[in-house]
Design a protein around this motif. Structure first.
Motif, PDB file in Angstrom:
ATOM      1  N   ALA A 158       0.445 -11.494   1.910  1.00 15.58           N
ATOM      2  CA  ALA A 158       0.955 -10.142   1.700  1.00 15.58           C
ATOM      3  C   ALA A 158       0.143  -9.133   2.510  1.00 15.58           C
ATOM      4  O   ALA A 158       0.696  -8.241   3.155  1.00 15.58           O
ATOM      5  CB  ALA A 158       0.908  -9.792   0.214  1.00 15.58           C
ATOM      6  N   LYS A 159      -1.177  -9.279   2.494  1.00 11.30           N
ATOM      7  CA  LYS A 159      -2.030  -8.393   3.278  1.00 11.30           C
ATOM      8  C   LYS A 159      -1.797  -8.585   4.771  1.00 11.30           C
ATOM      9  O   LYS A 159      -1.820  -7.632   5.548  1.00 11.30           O
ATOM     10  CB  LYS A 159      -3.500  -8.639   2.935  1.00 11.30           C
ATOM     11  N   GLN A 160      -1.583  -9.848   5.167  1.00 11.15           N
ATOM     12  CA  GLN A 160      -1.322 -10.126   6.583  1.00 11.15           C
ATOM     13  C   GLN A 160      -0.042  -9.420   7.043  1.00 11.15           C
ATOM     14  O   GLN A 160       0.014  -8.852   8.136  1.00 11.15           O
ATOM     15  CB  GLN A 160      -1.214 -11.637   6.805  1.00 11.15           C
ATOM     16  N   ARG A 161       0.976  -9.402   6.187  1.00 14.69           N
ATOM     17  CA  ARG A 161       2.220  -8.713   6.545  1.00 14.69           C
ATOM     18  C   ARG A 161       1.996  -7.197   6.648  1.00 14.69           C
ATOM     19  O   ARG A 161       2.592  -6.531   7.488  1.00 14.69           O
ATOM     20  CB  ARG A 161       3.305  -9.028   5.504  1.00 14.69           C
ATOM     21  N   GLU A 162       1.121  -6.659   5.788  1.00 17.12           N
ATOM     22  CA  GLU A 162       0.822  -5.236   5.855  1.00 17.12           C
ATOM     23  C   GLU A 162       0.100  -4.896   7.157  1.00 17.12           C
ATOM     24  O   GLU A 162       0.376  -3.857   7.774  1.00 17.12           O
ATOM     25  CB  GLU A 162      -0.040  -4.826   4.653  1.00 17.12           C
ATOM     26  N   SER A 218       2.528  -4.926   9.907  1.00 13.68           N
ATOM     27  CA  SER A 218       3.446  -3.776   9.860  1.00 13.68           C
ATOM     28  C   SER A 218       2.893  -2.602  10.655  1.00 13.68           C
ATOM     29  O   SER A 218       3.659  -1.810  11.215  1.00 13.68           O
ATOM     30  CB  SER A 218       3.703  -3.359   8.406  1.00 13.68           C
ATOM     31  N   VAL A 219       1.561  -2.481  10.705  1.00 10.44           N
ATOM     32  CA  VAL A 219       0.947  -1.421  11.509  1.00 10.44           C
ATOM     33  C   VAL A 219       1.265  -1.634  12.980  1.00 10.44           C
ATOM     34  O   VAL A 219       1.670  -0.715  13.694  1.00 10.44           O
ATOM     35  CB  VAL A 219      -0.585  -1.394  11.288  1.00 10.44           C
ATOM     36  N   THR A 248       5.093  -1.103  13.569  1.00  6.89           N
ATOM     37  CA  THR A 248       5.500   0.304  13.489  1.00  6.89           C
ATOM     38  C   THR A 248       5.046   1.083  14.716  1.00  6.89           C
ATOM     39  O   THR A 248       5.826   1.829  15.323  1.00  6.89           O
ATOM     40  CB  THR A 248       4.933   0.962  12.216  1.00  6.89           C
ATOM     41  N   LEU A 270      -0.453   3.616   6.769  1.00 11.35           N
ATOM     42  CA  LEU A 270       0.265   2.430   6.305  1.00 11.35           C
ATOM     43  C   LEU A 270      -0.636   1.503   5.496  1.00 11.35           C
ATOM     44  O   LEU A 270      -0.144   0.580   4.855  1.00 11.35           O
ATOM     45  CB  LEU A 270       0.840   1.664   7.508  1.00 11.35           C
ATOM     46  N   LEU A 271      -1.937   1.737   5.548  1.00 11.66           N
ATOM     47  CA  LEU A 271      -2.894   0.915   4.814  1.00 11.66           C
ATOM     48  C   LEU A 271      -3.899   1.809   4.102  1.00 11.66           C
ATOM     49  O   LEU A 271      -4.063   2.974   4.453  1.00 11.66           O
ATOM     50  CB  LEU A 271      -3.645  -0.026   5.772  1.00 11.66           C
ATOM     51  N   THR A 272      -4.577   1.230   3.124  1.00 11.69           N
ATOM     52  CA  THR A 272      -5.683   1.913   2.461  1.00 11.69           C
ATOM     53  C   THR A 272      -6.989   1.236   2.864  1.00 11.69           C
ATOM     54  O   THR A 272      -6.987   0.135   3.432  1.00 11.69           O
ATOM     55  CB  THR A 272      -5.536   1.857   0.934  1.00 11.69           C
ATOM     56  N   ASP A 331      -7.066  -2.133   1.364  1.00 11.52           N
ATOM     57  CA  ASP A 331      -6.252  -3.113   2.098  1.00 11.52           C
ATOM     58  C   ASP A 331      -7.034  -3.706   3.272  1.00 11.52           C
ATOM     59  O   ASP A 331      -7.009  -4.925   3.493  1.00 11.52           O
ATOM     60  CB  ASP A 331      -4.969  -2.456   2.635  1.00 11.52           C
TER      61      ASP A 331
END
Length: 314
Positions: free
Chosen positions: A6-10, A13-14, A17, A203-205, A208
């Motif tokens: 899930a983190k890898q997908r986040e 996404s950066v 995007t 897109l991340l914290t 994350d």
């Protein structure tokens, strides 16, 4: 493992995007920037002016939601302009430390090779130990901390070569390159994206990013691949064109970057292709060629080393 994916997908996404809406044609540079961040390293973007080096750093900082500092290097830049300085506070009757731009998560050092060598060296401690020492007092830098430096070709007027000790602090060095013709045509028609930067939302914290870095550290690197990286480093040290090859720090950097590359591909283990993928950006700038061979391309010399080292079966 599910949480890691899930983190890898986040993280991906950066890249998707930014490359899809703001930095078209820069997927490779964005991916390498993310590898540097995940591997707790620094990034040097080396290319001619006007290809988007600074824009990439600005866009990445906004998408990651990290604090951002910028230094525009000139020949009269002082070390204190980077680290900060102590000033006398008359009201308090004591000295007060004013932090410089280096006290940010992402530090953009624009045209680093326009600064004098003494000023360049002011960042060595920060890049290696994530702290700065000023007048005998040490100050910790925020975590994560990444230097994204840009560098113009050395033949341009008013530039100074980076010392080998500082080049070695950069995990990855890469160029930007010209965009494809059709994309460049669109850019010329529509103009640059600087006025669109404000549209980029985080897109991340911080959490994350920290969790992703922790996941990268757990990626498996088996003994055969450790031996493979060591064999590459040792082959570089004995190469006929090379005066000084890949150091132990360079070999450690190759392992760290290979783990980050595997993570971005959704694997919890490194394969030889990961090492090959990151070898040029991680190792080429660390090679010091013999005087009679300095006109050679570092990456081509590195490629010849790879051709001589057997790829392990894993």
């Amino acid at each position: 493992m599910v949480n890691q994916l899930a983190k890898q997908r986040e993280i991906l996404s950066v890249i998707d995007t930014l490359s899809g809406h703001y930095l078209q044609g820069k997927v490779r540079a964005l991916r390498l920037a993310m590898i540097a961040l995940l591997a707790d390293g620094h990034l040097l973007l080396e290319d001619i002016p006007g290809l988007g080096k600074t824009t990439l750093a600005l866009a990445l900082s906004r998408a990651l939601g990290l604090s951002f500092g910028r230094i525009q290097c000139t020949s009269d830049l002082l070390p204190s302009d980077i680290t900060g300085l102590s000033i006398f506070d008359r009201e308090q009757n004591n000295f007060r430390f004013i932090k410089g731009p280096i006290f940010n998560h992402i530090l953009l050092v624009d045209e680093i090779n326009r600064a004098m060598p003494k000023t360049q060296s002011a960042m060595l401690e920060a890049m290696e130990e994530r702290k700065v020492t000023i007048e005998g007092t040490s100050y910790s830098l925020p975590h994560p901390f990444i230097v994204i430096a840009t560098q113009n070709p050395l033949e341009q007027i008013g530039t100074y070569p980076l010392p080998e000790s500082q080049l070695d602090r950069f995990l990855i060095t890469t160029d930007i390159g010209y965009p494809p013709s059709q994309l460049e045509k669109d850019i010329i028609r529509d103009g640059g994206i600087r006025n669109k930067m404000i549209q980029i939302q985080p897109l991340l914290t911080l959490n994350d990013i920290e969790l992703a870095k922790q996941a990268v550290a757990t990626i498996q690197l088996n003994d055969k691949l450790v031996e493979y990286i060591l064999a590459i480093a040792q082959a570089s040290r004995g190469h006929k064109f090379i005066a000084a090859g890949i150091s132990t720090r360079g070999a450690i950097s190759m392992a760290a970057a290979a783990r980050a590359a595997a993570y971005l591909d959704g694997r919890n283990y490194v394969i030889p292709e990961d090492v090959k993928l990151i070898a040029g950006p991680v190792a080429a700038h660390r090679l010091i060629l013999r005087p009679e061979h300095r006109s050679l391309n570092h990456r081509e010399v590195l490629l010849s080393i790879f051709n001589d080292v057997p790829v392990p079966l894993v």
